[in-house]
Design an enzyme around this catalytic site. Structure first.
Site, PDB file in Angstrom:
ATOM      1  N   ASP D  12      33.811  56.265  43.756  1.00 18.26           N
ATOM      2  CA  ASP D  12      34.474  54.996  43.438  1.00 18.26           C
ATOM      3  C   ASP D  12      34.752  54.210  44.722  1.00 18.26           C
ATOM      4  OD1 ASP D  12      36.177  52.972  42.501  1.00 18.26           O
ATOM      5  OD2 ASP D  12      37.263  54.321  41.165  1.00 18.26           O
ATOM      6  N   HIS D  14      36.312  51.003  44.733  1.00 12.48           N
ATOM      7  CA  HIS D  14      37.289  49.922  44.551  1.00 12.48           C
ATOM      8  C   HIS D  14      38.379  50.027  45.605  1.00 12.48           C
ATOM      9  CE1 HIS D  14      35.318  49.807  40.584  1.00 12.48           C
ATOM     10  NE2 HIS D  14      35.633  48.521  40.627  1.00 12.48           N
TER      11      HIS D  14
HETATM   12  C1  B12 Z   1      37.052  43.707  42.008  1.00  6.15           C
HETATM   13  C2  B12 Z   1      36.305  44.678  41.140  1.00  6.15           C
HETATM   14  C3  B12 Z   1      35.142  45.237  41.669  1.00  6.15           C
HETATM   15  C4  B12 Z   1      34.631  44.971  43.076  1.00  6.15           C
HETATM   16  C5  B12 Z   1      35.325  45.957  43.986  1.00  6.15           C
HETATM   17  C6  B12 Z   1      35.250  45.576  45.443  1.00  6.15           C
HETATM   18  C7  B12 Z   1      35.818  46.654  46.235  1.00  6.15           C
HETATM   19  N1  B12 Z   1      35.019  47.379  46.938  1.00  6.15           N
HETATM   20  O1  B12 Z   1      37.012  46.877  46.176  1.00  6.15           O
HETATM   21  C8  B12 Z   1      33.128  45.245  42.889  1.00  6.15           C
HETATM   22  C9  B12 Z   1      32.474  43.965  42.404  1.00  6.15           C
HETATM   23  C10 B12 Z   1      32.368  45.728  44.080  1.00  6.15           C
HETATM   24  C11 B12 Z   1      33.169  46.234  41.731  1.00  6.15           C
HETATM   25  C12 B12 Z   1      32.214  47.158  41.487  1.00  6.15           C
HETATM   26  C13 B12 Z   1      32.174  47.979  40.379  1.00  6.15           C
HETATM   27  N2  B12 Z   1      33.024  47.980  39.361  1.00  6.15           N
HETATM   28 CO1  B12 Z   1      34.667  46.994  39.391  1.00  6.15          CO
HETATM   29  N3  B12 Z   1      36.098  45.927  39.109  1.00  6.15           N
HETATM   30  C14 B12 Z   1      36.790  45.034  39.850  1.00  6.15           C
HETATM   31  C15 B12 Z   1      37.936  44.396  39.062  1.00  6.15           C
HETATM   32  C16 B12 Z   1      37.476  43.062  38.526  1.00  6.15           C
HETATM   33  C17 B12 Z   1      39.230  44.193  39.828  1.00  6.15           C
HETATM   34  C18 B12 Z   1      39.725  45.412  40.582  1.00  6.15           C
HETATM   35  C19 B12 Z   1      40.770  44.968  41.545  1.00  6.15           C
HETATM   36  O2  B12 Z   1      40.515  44.819  42.712  1.00  6.15           O
HETATM   37  N4  B12 Z   1      41.980  44.678  41.037  1.00  6.15           N
HETATM   38  C20 B12 Z   1      43.099  44.247  41.839  1.00  6.15           C
HETATM   39  C21 B12 Z   1      43.883  45.459  42.314  1.00  6.15           C
HETATM   40  C22 B12 Z   1      45.092  44.993  43.091  1.00  6.15           C
HETATM   41  O3  B12 Z   1      44.311  46.165  41.168  1.00  6.15           O
HETATM   42  P1  B12 Z   1      43.821  47.636  40.820  1.00  6.15           P
HETATM   43  O4  B12 Z   1      42.529  47.926  41.455  1.00  6.15           O
HETATM   44  O5  B12 Z   1      43.885  47.804  39.345  1.00  6.15           O
HETATM   45  O6  B12 Z   1      44.946  48.551  41.498  1.00  6.15           O
HETATM   46  C23 B12 Z   1      46.314  48.421  41.159  1.00  6.15           C
HETATM   47  C24 B12 Z   1      46.738  49.249  39.939  1.00  6.15           C
HETATM   48  O7  B12 Z   1      45.671  49.734  39.155  1.00  6.15           O
HETATM   49  C25 B12 Z   1      47.568  50.343  40.470  1.00  6.15           C
HETATM   50  N5  B12 Z   1      46.929  51.601  40.778  1.00  6.15           N
HETATM   51  C26 B12 Z   1      45.700  51.898  41.173  1.00  6.15           C
HETATM   52  N6  B12 Z   1      45.561  53.176  41.433  1.00  6.15           N
HETATM   53  C27 B12 Z   1      46.756  53.743  41.202  1.00  6.15           C
HETATM   54  C28 B12 Z   1      47.206  55.045  41.322  1.00  6.15           C
HETATM   55  C29 B12 Z   1      48.521  55.339  41.025  1.00  6.15           C
HETATM   56  C30 B12 Z   1      48.997  56.741  41.132  1.00  6.15           C
HETATM   57  C31 B12 Z   1      49.413  54.319  40.621  1.00  6.15           C
HETATM   58  C32 B12 Z   1      50.807  54.601  40.302  1.00  6.15           C
HETATM   59  C33 B12 Z   1      48.962  53.012  40.512  1.00  6.15           C
HETATM   60  C34 B12 Z   1      47.641  52.747  40.809  1.00  6.15           C
HETATM   61  O8  B12 Z   1      48.096  49.808  41.653  1.00  6.15           O
HETATM   62  C35 B12 Z   1      47.114  48.969  42.279  1.00  6.15           C
HETATM   63  C36 B12 Z   1      47.842  47.921  43.077  1.00  6.15           C
HETATM   64  O9  B12 Z   1      48.831  47.295  42.296  1.00  6.15           O
HETATM   65  C37 B12 Z   1      38.148  45.443  37.912  1.00  6.15           C
HETATM   66  C38 B12 Z   1      38.624  44.902  36.565  1.00  6.15           C
HETATM   67  C39 B12 Z   1      39.991  44.319  36.561  1.00  6.15           C
HETATM   68  N7  B12 Z   1      41.047  45.033  36.917  1.00  6.15           N
HETATM   69  O10 B12 Z   1      40.109  43.164  36.221  1.00  6.15           O
HETATM   70  C40 B12 Z   1      36.738  46.016  37.762  1.00  6.15           C
HETATM   71  C41 B12 Z   1      36.492  47.471  37.252  1.00  6.15           C
HETATM   72  C42 B12 Z   1      37.595  48.344  37.857  1.00  6.15           C
HETATM   73  N8  B12 Z   1      35.166  47.793  37.750  1.00  6.15           N
HETATM   74  C43 B12 Z   1      34.523  48.503  36.936  1.00  6.15           C
HETATM   75  C44 B12 Z   1      33.198  48.990  37.160  1.00  6.15           C
HETATM   76  C45 B12 Z   1      32.544  49.777  36.040  1.00  6.15           C
HETATM   77  C46 B12 Z   1      32.534  48.709  38.326  1.00  6.15           C
HETATM   78  C47 B12 Z   1      31.123  49.172  38.654  1.00  6.15           C
HETATM   79  C48 B12 Z   1      30.767  50.599  38.287  1.00  6.15           C
HETATM   80  C49 B12 Z   1      30.030  48.451  37.948  1.00  6.15           C
HETATM   81  C50 B12 Z   1      30.119  47.061  37.768  1.00  6.15           C
HETATM   82  N9  B12 Z   1      30.859  46.583  36.782  1.00  6.15           N
HETATM   83  O11 B12 Z   1      29.415  46.390  38.493  1.00  6.15           O
HETATM   84  C51 B12 Z   1      31.125  48.976  40.172  1.00  6.15           C
HETATM   85  C52 B12 Z   1      31.617  50.303  40.762  1.00  6.15           C
HETATM   86  C53 B12 Z   1      31.178  50.605  42.070  1.00  6.15           C
HETATM   87  C54 B12 Z   1      31.757  51.945  42.429  1.00  6.15           C
HETATM   88  N10 B12 Z   1      30.917  52.869  42.773  1.00  6.15           N
HETATM   89  O12 B12 Z   1      32.947  52.140  42.381  1.00  6.15           O
HETATM   90  C55 B12 Z   1      35.254  48.755  35.656  1.00  6.15           C
HETATM   91  C56 B12 Z   1      35.751  50.170  35.443  1.00  6.15           C
HETATM   92  C57 B12 Z   1      35.492  50.553  34.015  1.00  6.15           C
HETATM   93  C58 B12 Z   1      36.266  51.598  33.390  1.00  6.15           C
HETATM   94  N11 B12 Z   1      37.146  52.307  34.052  1.00  6.15           N
HETATM   95  O13 B12 Z   1      36.032  51.770  32.185  1.00  6.15           O
HETATM   96  C59 B12 Z   1      36.364  47.654  35.691  1.00  6.15           C
HETATM   97  C60 B12 Z   1      37.666  48.011  34.981  1.00  6.15           C
HETATM   98  C61 B12 Z   1      35.715  46.407  35.051  1.00  6.15           C
HETATM   99  C62 B12 Z   1      35.282  46.636  33.630  1.00  6.15           C
HETATM  100  N12 B12 Z   1      36.122  46.360  32.659  1.00  6.15           N
HETATM  101  O14 B12 Z   1      34.153  47.046  33.390  1.00  6.15           O
HETATM  102  N13 B12 Z   1      34.280  46.086  41.015  1.00  6.15           N
END
Ligand code: B12
Ligand code: B12
Lengths: 134, 487, 487, 134
Positions: D12, D14
């Protein structure tokens, strides 16, 4: 040339579909008697009697169709319109409801054909042709 | 003979007696003016429609408001509360049922009974008059934002009395906009007078220091109405209201579909209304604009409907509308569930929030479209005024009769019904058949040229078939109607 | 040492042997070049990605394409068919699972097995290499529109071989765009070489008269990437691809949120890419643009998500993007169901249809934003080229190391990771911390001034907290992050 | 000052949430060891041992969390990390699933706290304080 009466029943003022139905059915060769919006059952029935119409196409868009159409078949029969085809279409009940159930309710009221929202008049022309003959 | 003249107070009071006699709830002592003034003065600021609009305009925020109304009071309250909390509605409506709109209160009462029996609303709105001041006050007290009556009632005198007495601080409608699209053979003289009454009532409250908002119904038939026509009606109704003492007016416009034309329409509406109000001598009227999300036929598909709702929100926000009336993904099907209604609201709200700080830059194209609308409105207003020999109310009656002002697709026999609109090659609403519409030859030529371009592209003549195709187009996922394939 | 030089055919063929040895499906006789050429020549025109893009651009249509991929072949095919028929997708993807992206084919194989056992996809995409040419061909044959591999694979050599051999006529990725956002410690030299290989393969097919589309991944980290940075990467990857003989390239951009900046970005991307390609000596490359719907965090609410999808579609259509990658209302939750995916598509499609004939008029503000982007891209490209002493591939390696080009929020250690973006008062993405980014002082001052205006409005200093607030903002229903309230 | 290990597990990449988690937890007074994206269970465990950490916060965004986290509790115990708190959050499974069921699956695997999508790290700080003491 078959005559059909069209109009919008009850306190309903939706005029757009009505104007288009008039245009389309006329183009398809029907003699269209359009009594317009805000028409009562009596208005429909009188127009049908006066013009010896083969069918009445009731539009109801605004939702009160179920109340406005009650006893329409009975009223037709009472007025001597025994074999007239009764169609109803538009948005004939309040809200998004299961259409099968709605259709049944209106068929029970004596309507021969009942149309769901989204059906345009063009889609019903074939039914008319089948029921009235080309 | 109807005149644009402030209603004499004694005449008003006499009429008021008769109005209160129209239905049993009119007799309520809560309708005594001393009580209604007290009730309205007790409305807190944040629940005053007029004041919240002032705040929104000062902060350049586009506020959102749904349509909503069901037959049974308790359900109606639950609905509004849901839309406030789950839909983040800034303003709440009470959409009035169609029997009440036609003053058929007995039918409305039956509708309540039937609804209670069947456990689902058999009415397409809230029968405010049947519930009376008492019921409407319960609505007002149950929610945290201002409430408005939205209807389509040619004679809304009793309704207006009831809702304001209950503390509702806004009322939609007007002598033209609640006649021509909403009636078949009620005279304009009559409806103008009915609405002078409703406006005079609001003017009276203004004299008591109570600001109440009035909103002419902008979209008219909601079907391919050229902006200059709906603007002209809105401005006329604003002037008529101002004459009766109304101080807070929201003029409306229904989204047309071409973004540039829509922005031009919203901007000109906001510019022309105060301009003409002042020109006619009303200096202190506070004007806001409202955009209605697409008022024509919606697609059956909910995802597509959500897209249209969002597009509309983009336009309203970039066009700086102070308010927006939202639709729901159930639009093509029927009165929405509260969930679907709130979905439309939430989609709308996020767009207004995300785009709040953005604007639509000026451009040559925008200026041209604005200029066109202004010229047209000027010509139409002039013709109406002229038809009334200088009296605007008279002008309305005569102008509609002669067709110098004309609304497409209207059911009313007071309307000439001679003009036909159609979209040009960019999707702007133009006029194909002018009837007697008071536009000069240059403008007519401009419209015809624009339509000719489209016709040429589509390889067909400019004709009514184009209009029909355009009426269907959005529900079929397009803006500009496509020629049907043969066979 | 890596150079921007067309790969020698013999070197390519030697490497090809090793690549085919990476996994069992590489051995398939279907990968013999005579067979792959035959297979690709048999692809009908309407299923050729490159040709369909030419058609779309000629007709000024914005085409739509979802992301989609599941572990099990049969399910994957059903999914794509659903998106084609119920979602009206113009192009289909096969989004590749993350194990395959990391060349962990054994894990991917386990994932298929586990998915079959559990009856739900345990992989986040389609493991194309494990299924091999045979499986991918079944995908290709099962649908009626062109198919593309979409992934994020630093070393996609075997994957590229497999998919093209199966008749898939487009491949997403690039040596930078599939490294910096998708890897931690893989060298740029390596990934550039891997992607030279993938491009050389496409170049070979071009020599055989087979046009295959290549698409650098535009949005990079999808998180507040300033347009000039993603443009620079896109243009570099286009040039590197062109050197290997690629003739049909789609450069991409992820929606930023400010409409004007987004339109400026799409227009400049479409203008600059062919300009620089020609400047570098590649005369006959056909360029199209793709806009990705909002690539940052989505709101949890589906209605709000649909609104963002629709807003994105508005921007892409008005900005004349040739293609748009769609999102779904499940975005914040996880890989969407096929129903949710199709909902996103249908909302997108109706907007592209309704706005097809419309454009975003030029204005002073638009020209200024475009001019800024152009100046920045020029400066960044110059710095990269300079870092490589005239060789673009070398420049990429050195430029990223020194940080003259830098991508925010990237996981890769090859990236300096010194710059910080934030939104200005209108929501445009600006730069708050420049690190070593090769922009001149005037431009830096412009960015700082813009951010200062916002900071002043919000009564706080320009700081990383702003960036964090902006990262969260859209998921919370805003574009510009609000300062948190104390306590 | 309590030490916590954070990182993104499996294949992963992200990185955004991870960077923000580091920033926010540091601001809240934790000693944050960030092993970044593409981290294996071993990476997490080694970092926790080396730094005597009180908790491991596993992020998984990309959907393969369920496979990547298997036997993590057992592996911690084997490595001698008997009492360490294990949290997991992000988008930890593929697709929109009923969260109650997902939570149970991960709790069964030995995670102390399991977070659904949409929870931001700020929302979890209270839990950390409760579990580790202020
Ligand atoms: C930006 C993004 C990307 C970027 C990432 C850039 C990078 N290198 O960081 C790019 C475009 C490269 C990308 C690629 C991929 N992505 Co993407 N991506 C996203 C997106 C739109 C936003 C993620 C993000 O940055 N959010 C902002 C941050 C601040 O929030 P966060 O990551 O959720 O983290 C917060 C909370 O979750 C929490 N949190 C996180 N971890 C933990 C742990 C604990 C213990 C706690 C308490 C809280 C906590 O706290 C964080 C900060 O507040 C999400 C969907 C969404 N959320 O809208 C999909 C998503 C995560 N991606 C997804 C996928 C599948 C992929 C890809 C496999 C394929 C694709 N769709 O092209 C590739 C994966 C590559 C890989 N090998 O990992 C899926 C995951 C699917 C699932 N789980 O069922 C999502 C959900 C989109 C979807 N609905 O399909 N992605
Ligand atoms: C335009 C419109 C208006 C305009 C009408 C202007 C006018 N005077 O004509 C205005 C703004 C004034 C208006 C007012 C109201 N409206 Co209205 N309106 C619409 C809207 C958006 C489009 C209707 C339309 O013109 N469609 C285009 C034409 C061509 O299509 P059509 O009318 O459906 O007709 C076609 C078919 O239905 C079919 N058809 C029709 N009748 C028949 C009969 C037969 C036998 C056959 C075979 C076929 C057939 O053929 C026609 C031509 O193809 C619809 C929602 C929608 N469809 O998207 C709501 C809608 C009909 N309105 C509705 C309501 C409730 C109202 C109001 C009560 C309140 C309000 N929302 O403000 C008032 C009613 C006033 C009154 N007393 O009637 C509801 C009805 C709810 C329900 N049934 O549950 C709808 C469905 C919106 C909604 N979802 O709430 N409305």
């Amino acid at each position: 040339m078959k005559t059909v009466v069209i109009g919008v029943i009850g306190a309903d003022v939706h005029a757009v579909g009505n104007k288009i139905i008039e245009h389309v059915l006329t183009e398809h060769g029907y003699n269209v008697i359009n009594i317009g919006v805000l028409s009562s059952q009596e208005d429909f029935i009188n127009a049908a009697i006066e013009t010896d119409a083969s069918a009445i196409l009731v539009s109801s868009l605004y939702g009160h169709g179920e109340m406005d159409c009650q006893y329409m078949r009975e009223n037709c029969e009472e007025a001597g319109l025994a074999n007239i085809k009764l169609y109803v279409g538009g948005n004939i009940v309040v809200g998004k409801q299961d259409f099968k159930a709605v259709e049944q309710r209106f068929k029970k009221m004596g309507f021969d054909r009942v149309y769901p929202p989204g059906i345009s008049i063009e889609d019903a022309v074939a039914d008319l042709q089948e029921d009235l003959g080309e | 003979m109807i005149e644009n003249k402030k209603m004499n107070w004694d005449v008003f009071l006499q009429m008021r007696e008769r109005v209160r006699g129209q239905w049993e709830t009119g007799q309520s002592p809560d309708l005594e003016l001393d009580r209604t003034v007290m009730a309205l003065k007790a409305v807190p600021e944040h629940k005053n429609f007029a004041l919240k609009l002032r705040h929104a305009k000062a902060n350049n925020i586009t506020m959102i408001q749904p349509r909503a109304g069901v037959a049974v009071l308790k359900e109606h309250i639950a609905l509004l509360q849901y839309l406030e909390t789950k839909g983040e509605a800034d303003f709440l409506p009470s959409t009035i049922d169609s029997y009440t709109r036609q003053n058929r209160y007995e039918n409305a009462k039956d509708g309540i009974r039937e609804s209670e029996k069947q456990g689902r609303s058999m009415l397409n709105g809230f029968p405010a008059v049947v519930y009376g001041v008492e019921g409407c006050r319960q609505v007002q007290d149950a929610v945290g934002v201002p409430v408005q009556a939205r209807h389509g009632t040619p004679d809304a005198r009793l309704l207006s009395e009831v809702i304001h007495a209950a503390g509702w601080t806004s009322n939609e409608g007007g002598g033209i906009s609640y006649n021509i699209p909403y009636a078949k053979n009620i005279g304009l003289e009559d409806t103008l007078r009915y609405w002078q009454y409703a406006d005079r009532l609001v003017g009276f409250y203004a004299e008591q220091g109570i600001e109440i908002n009035r909103e002419p119904f902008g979209p008219l038939t909601g079907t391919l109405v050229p902006p200059s026509i709906s603007h002209t009606v809105a401005i006329i109704e604003a002037i008529l209201a101002a004459e009766q003492g109304v101080k807070n007016i929201t003029v409306g416009y229904g989204q047309g579909g071409n973004i540039l034309q829509d922005i031009a329409a919203l901007q000109t509406l906001d510019e022309l209304t105060p301009y003409y109000l002042k020109l006619f001598g009303y200096q202190d009227v506070f004007v806001t604009t409202v955009m209605h999300q697409w008022m024509g036929g919606f697609p059956a598909d909910e995802a597509r409907s959500m897209a249209i709702i969002s597009l509309a929100s983009t336009v309203a926000t970039l066009g700086n509308a102070t308010k927006m009336i939202t639709k729901s993904p159930h639009e093509s099907q029927g009165v929405p569930t509260m969930q679907a209604n709130a979905e439309g609201l939430r989609a709308s709200k996020i767009i207004t929030r995300m785009l709040r700080e953005q604007s639509y830059p000026s451009s040559k194209e925008l200026q041209q479209e604005k200029e066109l609308i202004k010229q047209e409105v000027n010509a139409l207003l002039y013709a109406v005024l002229n038809a009334g020999k200088g009296d605007l109310a008279q002008g309305v009656v005569k102008g509609f009769a002669s067709g110098v002002i004309d609304i497409p697709f209207a059911p009313s026999e007071m309307n000439a019904g001679k003009i036909l609109p159609a979209r040009d090659a960019e999707g702007c609403i133009r006029i194909l058949e002018f009837g007697n519409l008071a536009l000069n030859d240059d403008i007519k030529a401009f419209h015809r040229d624009k339509l000719q371009v489209r016709a040429a592209q589509e390889g067909r003549p400019v004709s009514f078939q184009m209009t029909i195709d355009d009426v269907y187009a959005v529900s079929q996922g397009r803006l500009i109607g496509q020629p049907r394939r043969k066979g």
